[in-house]
Every structure is written in C-alpha cells, then in structure tokens.
Design a protein around this motif. Structure first.
Motif, PDB file in Angstrom:
ATOM      1  N   VAL A 118      -9.252 -20.963  36.623  1.00 62.09           N
ATOM      2  CA  VAL A 118      -8.294 -21.473  35.630  1.00 62.09           C
ATOM      3  C   VAL A 118      -8.792 -22.702  34.872  1.00 62.09           C
ATOM      4  O   VAL A 118      -8.253 -23.030  33.820  1.00 62.09           O
ATOM      5  N   THR A 119      -9.806 -23.386  35.363  1.00 61.71           N
ATOM      6  CA  THR A 119     -10.355 -24.549  34.652  1.00 61.71           C
ATOM      7  C   THR A 119     -11.591 -24.195  33.827  1.00 61.71           C
ATOM      8  O   THR A 119     -12.284 -25.077  33.332  1.00 61.71           O
ATOM      9  N   ASN A 120     -11.869 -22.899  33.686  1.00 60.94           N
ATOM     10  CA  ASN A 120     -13.001 -22.428  32.875  1.00 60.94           C
ATOM     11  C   ASN A 120     -14.346 -23.027  33.307  1.00 60.94           C
ATOM     12  O   ASN A 120     -15.160 -23.423  32.476  1.00 60.94           O
ATOM     13  N   ALA A 121     -14.594 -23.085  34.600  1.00 61.27           N
ATOM     14  CA  ALA A 121     -15.853 -23.636  35.103  1.00 61.27           C
ATOM     15  C   ALA A 121     -17.013 -22.751  34.656  1.00 61.27           C
ATOM     16  O   ALA A 121     -16.961 -21.527  34.763  1.00 61.27           O
ATOM     17  N   ASP A 122     -18.050 -23.382  34.123  1.00 58.58           N
ATOM     18  CA  ASP A 122     -19.247 -22.679  33.659  1.00 58.58           C
ATOM     19  C   ASP A 122     -20.199 -22.431  34.820  1.00 58.58           C
ATOM     20  O   ASP A 122     -20.196 -23.147  35.815  1.00 58.58           O
ATOM     21  N   ARG A 123     -21.059 -21.430  34.674  1.00 60.03           N
ATOM     22  CA  ARG A 123     -22.096 -21.141  35.658  1.00 60.03           C
ATOM     23  C   ARG A 123     -23.447 -21.271  34.971  1.00 60.03           C
ATOM     24  O   ARG A 123     -23.584 -20.972  33.789  1.00 60.03           O
ATOM     25  N   SER A 124     -24.443 -21.679  35.753  1.00 58.40           N
ATOM     26  CA  SER A 124     -25.774 -21.834  35.173  1.00 58.40           C
ATOM     27  C   SER A 124     -26.828 -21.744  36.268  1.00 58.40           C
ATOM     28  O   SER A 124     -26.521 -21.814  37.454  1.00 58.40           O
ATOM     29  N   GLY A 125     -28.054 -21.585  35.829  1.00 62.13           N
ATOM     30  CA  GLY A 125     -29.173 -21.527  36.755  1.00 62.13           C
ATOM     31  C   GLY A 125     -30.421 -22.086  36.095  1.00 62.13           C
ATOM     32  O   GLY A 125     -30.475 -22.261  34.879  1.00 62.13           O
ATOM     33  N   HIS A 126     -31.416 -22.377  36.909  1.00 62.30           N
ATOM     34  CA  HIS A 126     -32.666 -22.925  36.377  1.00 62.30           C
ATOM     35  C   HIS A 126     -33.842 -22.295  37.104  1.00 62.30           C
ATOM     36  O   HIS A 126     -33.672 -21.614  38.117  1.00 62.30           O
ATOM     37  N   MET A 127     -35.014 -22.538  36.563  1.00 61.53           N
ATOM     38  CA  MET A 127     -36.225 -21.990  37.175  1.00 61.53           C
ATOM     39  C   MET A 127     -36.903 -23.064  38.019  1.00 61.53           C
ATOM     40  O   MET A 127     -36.231 -23.788  38.735  1.00 61.53           O
ATOM     41  N   ARG A 128     -38.197 -23.196  37.910  1.00 56.97           N
ATOM     42  CA  ARG A 128     -38.968 -24.071  38.799  1.00 56.97           C
ATOM     43  C   ARG A 128     -38.505 -25.523  38.799  1.00 56.97           C
ATOM     44  O   ARG A 128     -38.557 -26.206  39.802  1.00 56.97           O
ATOM     45  N   ASN A 129     -38.006 -26.013  37.686  1.00 56.95           N
ATOM     46  CA  ASN A 129     -37.445 -27.362  37.659  1.00 56.95           C
ATOM     47  C   ASN A 129     -36.076 -27.333  36.981  1.00 56.95           C
ATOM     48  O   ASN A 129     -35.727 -26.365  36.313  1.00 56.95           O
ATOM     49  N   ASP A 130     -35.327 -28.386  37.160  1.00 57.28           N
ATOM     50  CA  ASP A 130     -33.955 -28.443  36.639  1.00 57.28           C
ATOM     51  C   ASP A 130     -33.885 -28.341  35.123  1.00 57.28           C
ATOM     52  O   ASP A 130     -32.843 -27.976  34.576  1.00 57.28           O
ATOM     53  N   GLN A 131     -34.959 -28.672  34.440  1.00 56.86           N
ATOM     54  CA  GLN A 131     -34.964 -28.678  32.978  1.00 56.86           C
ATOM     55  C   GLN A 131     -35.253 -27.307  32.365  1.00 56.86           C
ATOM     56  O   GLN A 131     -35.083 -27.100  31.172  1.00 56.86           O
ATOM     57  N   THR A 132     -35.699 -26.366  33.166  1.00 55.03           N
ATOM     58  CA  THR A 132     -36.014 -25.026  32.678  1.00 55.03           C
ATOM     59  C   THR A 132     -34.817 -24.113  32.927  1.00 55.03           C
ATOM     60  O   THR A 132     -34.638 -23.566  34.010  1.00 55.03           O
ATOM     61  N   VAL A 133     -33.990 -23.954  31.913  1.00 53.92           N
ATOM     62  CA  VAL A 133     -32.757 -23.181  32.055  1.00 53.92           C
ATOM     63  C   VAL A 133     -33.085 -21.701  32.220  1.00 53.92           C
ATOM     64  O   VAL A 133     -33.838 -21.132  31.446  1.00 53.92           O
ATOM     65  N   PHE A 134     -32.529 -21.098  33.244  1.00 56.38           N
ATOM     66  CA  PHE A 134     -32.680 -19.664  33.489  1.00 56.38           C
ATOM     67  C   PHE A 134     -31.538 -18.902  32.818  1.00 56.38           C
ATOM     68  O   PHE A 134     -31.739 -17.875  32.193  1.00 56.38           O
ATOM     69  N   PHE A 135     -30.319 -19.420  32.969  1.00 51.82           N
ATOM     70  CA  PHE A 135     -29.178 -18.862  32.264  1.00 51.82           C
ATOM     71  C   PHE A 135     -28.063 -19.897  32.212  1.00 51.82           C
ATOM     72  O   PHE A 135     -28.026 -20.826  33.015  1.00 51.82           O
ATOM     73  N   ALA A 136     -27.197 -19.758  31.260  1.00 49.73           N
ATOM     74  CA  ALA A 136     -25.995 -20.592  31.138  1.00 49.73           C
ATOM     75  C   ALA A 136     -24.886 -19.664  30.660  1.00 49.73           C
ATOM     76  O   ALA A 136     -24.999 -19.048  29.603  1.00 49.73           O
ATOM     77  N   ALA A 137     -23.853 -19.550  31.455  1.00 49.43           N
ATOM     78  CA  ALA A 137     -22.761 -18.631  31.131  1.00 49.43           C
ATOM     79  C   ALA A 137     -21.454 -19.410  31.076  1.00 49.43           C
ATOM     80  O   ALA A 137     -21.082 -20.069  32.049  1.00 49.43           O
ATOM     81  N   PRO A 138     -20.779 -19.343  29.940  1.00 51.72           N
ATOM     82  CA  PRO A 138     -19.496 -20.041  29.863  1.00 51.72           C
ATOM     83  C   PRO A 138     -18.491 -19.398  30.812  1.00 51.72           C
ATOM     84  O   PRO A 138     -18.475 -18.179  30.991  1.00 51.72           O
ATOM     85  N   GLY A 139     -17.698 -20.241  31.433  1.00 52.27           N
ATOM     86  CA  GLY A 139     -16.682 -19.738  32.345  1.00 52.27           C
ATOM     87  C   GLY A 139     -15.379 -19.495  31.608  1.00 52.27           C
ATOM     88  O   GLY A 139     -14.966 -20.301  30.780  1.00 52.27           O
ATOM     89  N   TYR A 140     -14.795 -18.390  31.864  1.00 55.21           N
ATOM     90  CA  TYR A 140     -13.524 -18.052  31.249  1.00 55.21           C
ATOM     91  C   TYR A 140     -12.515 -17.752  32.346  1.00 55.21           C
ATOM     92  O   TYR A 140     -12.839 -17.075  33.320  1.00 55.21           O
ATOM     93  N   ALA A 141     -11.327 -18.245  32.136  1.00 55.92           N
ATOM     94  CA  ALA A 141     -10.251 -17.937  33.075  1.00 55.92           C
ATOM     95  C   ALA A 141      -9.834 -16.486  32.893  1.00 55.92           C
ATOM     96  O   ALA A 141      -9.916 -15.929  31.802  1.00 55.92           O
ATOM     97  N   ARG A 142      -9.418 -15.882  33.986  1.00 58.04           N
ATOM     98  CA  ARG A 142      -8.888 -14.516  33.951  1.00 58.04           C
ATOM     99  C   ARG A 142      -7.493 -14.554  34.562  1.00 58.04           C
ATOM    100  O   ARG A 142      -7.288 -15.168  35.612  1.00 58.04           O
ATOM    101  N   TYR A 143      -6.582 -13.893  33.910  1.00 54.37           N
ATOM    102  CA  TYR A 143      -5.199 -13.897  34.364  1.00 54.37           C
ATOM    103  C   TYR A 143      -4.714 -12.465  34.556  1.00 54.37           C
ATOM    104  O   TYR A 143      -5.159 -11.554  33.864  1.00 54.37           O
ATOM    105  N   ALA A 144      -3.797 -12.312  35.491  1.00 55.78           N
ATOM    106  CA  ALA A 144      -3.189 -11.005  35.733  1.00 55.78           C
ATOM    107  C   ALA A 144      -1.742 -11.232  36.153  1.00 55.78           C
ATOM    108  O   ALA A 144      -1.402 -12.251  36.760  1.00 55.78           O
TER     109      ALA A 144
END
Length: 151
Positions: A118-144
C-alpha cells in the motif's frame, strides 16, 4: 546440479501476543541466516556461493472478533545474492506494508478488502557493486475487494 556442499546456520525468533479479551494482538518474527560461503565481488574467478540467503522480518498487528478481522503487516527482506555467472546480481533490501479487513455480515457471507504494498515500495537490484543497477521496478499497490460465500 548438486556438485558442491555447504552448510547454513540460522535462528528464528517469534513472538505472538493477544491483549486479553480485546481481540487485539501482535505477531513478530525475525530470521537470521548465515553461511560461510560469501560471493567475493573482487574476484573474477570461478566461485561457489549460495543464492537467495538473507535475513527477514515480519510484524503483524491485528484485531479479530466473531464478525471482524483487521490486519496490517510489514514484511522485510534483506539484500541477497540472486544469481551469478559472469557477474553476480543482488536484490536490494525490500520492505512493504499489506493491509486487509473482512466482515461477516451474515452467517457464511463475508465482505473483504485488501491492499498489497500500500505504500508503493519500489524494488531494485545491483550487480558487482552498488552503483551498477541491475534493475529498478516501481512498486505499485494492488487492491482487491469481494464477497465470500460459504455453502
């Protein structure tokens, strides 16, 4: 393939408490995981490491009675090695809030609503060091919301 062996150590702490006959309660746990195998980001040679190992925690506050159930939960997982080949890749630490509520308004008939992340927390990852972004995915809330009927 099961080509090498490794050992894991870990501890899990868990507590659950109901506050008298109020219907309110809390549940919390924390899991520590440890392995002697660590991926060495400074080495480019062949390595063996265990993927997916990380500490995690959950905190749940809730209210329950004969008709109502209300729940809020925070779920967290620490950074972990997700895979490796030519370069390792990690999933960064991540936490999210989930909420749910239900009301049994007639015997066997319940309406419910829930929200995941519900707070739209984003997810991300990196490679060999923290500065090498592997992916960044915006977090979206889902409701039912819905109606459950027991026959």
């Amino acid at each position: 393939a099961n080509q090498k062996s490794a050992s894991l150590d870990g501890l899990e702490f868990n507590v659950q408490h109901i506050f008298g006959k109020t219907g309110f309660g809390i549940s919390a746990n924390y899991t520590f995981v440890n392995s002697g195998l660590k991926y060495d980001n400074n080495s480019i040679g062949e390595q063996f490491a265990l993927e997916g190992l990380s500490d995690s925690a959950n905190l749940v506050v809730f209210y329950e009675n004969d008709k109502w159930q209300v729940r809020a939960a925070y779920n967290w997982r620490d950074e972990f090695l997700s895979g490796y080949g030519l370069d390792p890749y990690y999933i960064n630490a991540y936490g999210q809030w989930d909420v749910s509520a239900s009301w049994e308004f007639r015997k066997g008939m319940t309406v419910f609503a829930e929200g995941i992340n519900v707070t739209n927390a984003d997810r991300s990852g990196h490679m060999r060091n923290d500065q090498t972004v592997f992916f960044a995915a915006p977090g979206y809330a889902r409701y039912a919301a819905g109606l459950r009927v027991n026959f």
